[in-house]
Write a protein that holds these residues in place. Structure first.
Motif, PDB file in Angstrom:
ATOM      1  N   GLN A  38      35.851   5.200  10.793  1.00  0.00           N
ATOM      2  CA  GLN A  38      37.288   5.680  10.505  1.00  0.00           C
ATOM      3  C   GLN A  38      37.399   6.856   9.471  1.00  0.00           C
ATOM      4  O   GLN A  38      36.573   6.752   8.664  1.00  0.00           O
ATOM      5  CB  GLN A  38      38.114   4.320  10.099  1.00  0.00           C
ATOM      6  N   GLU A  86      42.617   7.455  11.020  1.00  0.00           N
ATOM      7  CA  GLU A  86      42.110   7.753  12.262  1.00  0.00           C
ATOM      8  C   GLU A  86      40.936   6.767  12.596  1.00  0.00           C
ATOM      9  O   GLU A  86      39.822   6.831  11.606  1.00  0.00           O
ATOM     10  CB  GLU A  86      41.634   9.158  12.027  1.00  0.00           C
ATOM     11  N   TYR A  87      40.958   6.254  13.623  1.00  0.00           N
ATOM     12  CA  TYR A  87      39.671   5.619  14.013  1.00  0.00           C
ATOM     13  C   TYR A  87      38.825   6.260  15.227  1.00  0.00           C
ATOM     14  O   TYR A  87      39.369   7.040  16.098  1.00  0.00           O
ATOM     15  CB  TYR A  87      39.975   3.918  14.522  1.00  0.00           C
ATOM     16  N   LEU A  88      37.508   6.167  15.100  1.00  0.00           N
ATOM     17  CA  LEU A  88      36.500   6.995  15.745  1.00  0.00           C
ATOM     18  C   LEU A  88      35.681   5.923  16.620  1.00  0.00           C
ATOM     19  O   LEU A  88      35.249   4.787  16.021  1.00  0.00           O
ATOM     20  CB  LEU A  88      35.979   7.686  15.102  1.00  0.00           C
ATOM     21  N   GLN A  99      30.522  11.906  18.056  1.00  0.00           N
ATOM     22  CA  GLN A  99      31.866  11.445  18.232  1.00  0.00           C
ATOM     23  C   GLN A  99      32.448  11.655  19.448  1.00  0.00           C
ATOM     24  O   GLN A  99      32.499  12.593  19.827  1.00  0.00           O
ATOM     25  CB  GLN A  99      32.707  11.904  16.863  1.00  0.00           C
ATOM     26  N   ALA A 102      38.987   9.782  19.206  1.00  0.00           N
ATOM     27  CA  ALA A 102      39.665   9.481  17.874  1.00  0.00           C
ATOM     28  C   ALA A 102      40.947   9.206  18.197  1.00  0.00           C
ATOM     29  O   ALA A 102      41.615   9.658  19.116  1.00  0.00           O
ATOM     30  CB  ALA A 102      39.604  10.696  17.179  1.00  0.00           C
TER      31      ALA A 102
END
Length: 124
Positions: A38, A86-88, A99, A102
């Motif tokens: 995050q 923001e969650y990843l 990554q 998102a």
């Protein structure tokens, strides 16, 4: 072995052989683990500007500047509330970590991670 789809939502699709995000495709046979990360948005700027507004309200000598101070404080409250974490989704493979996705919706990211883990388990 036939391809089994575990999840499909918008531009994200997860099967036992592929993880597709938009135009990017990841081969599930190379994925060793999945994790959530995050990004917290910086909150110092709205706090500092809000404090300036509070000072304006109490230190200003004219009603105009006190009114501007109130508007600054209200704008900073709205600014602060609009900041979202923001969650990843991170994929680990032999070539490192990348990554893949998102979103500000934690439930959505958790659902994607759960289904990625199910695809990894099914792969064996």
């Amino acid at each position: 072995m036939s391809e089994i789809e575990f999840y499909r939502n918008g531009n994200v699709s997860i099967s036992n052989s592929r993880f597709i995000v938009g135009t990017t495709t990841y081969a599930m046979n190379g994925v060793t683990s999945v994790k959530r990360g995050q990004n917290e948005p910086p909150k110092a700027a709205p706090i500092v500007v809000g404090l300036i507004g509070v000072v304006m309200v109490f230190a200003a000598s004219t009603l105009l500047f006190k009114g501007i101070g109130v508007l600054v404080v209200l704008a900073c409250i709205a600014w602060f509330k609009s900041l979202k974490t923001e969650y990843l989704v991170f994929l680990n493979s032999s070539s490192g970590e990348s990554q893949a996705l998102a979103s500000t919706d934690k439930g959505y990211i958790d659902q994607v991670i759960h289904n990625l883990n199910e695809a990894i388990i099914h792969r064996g």
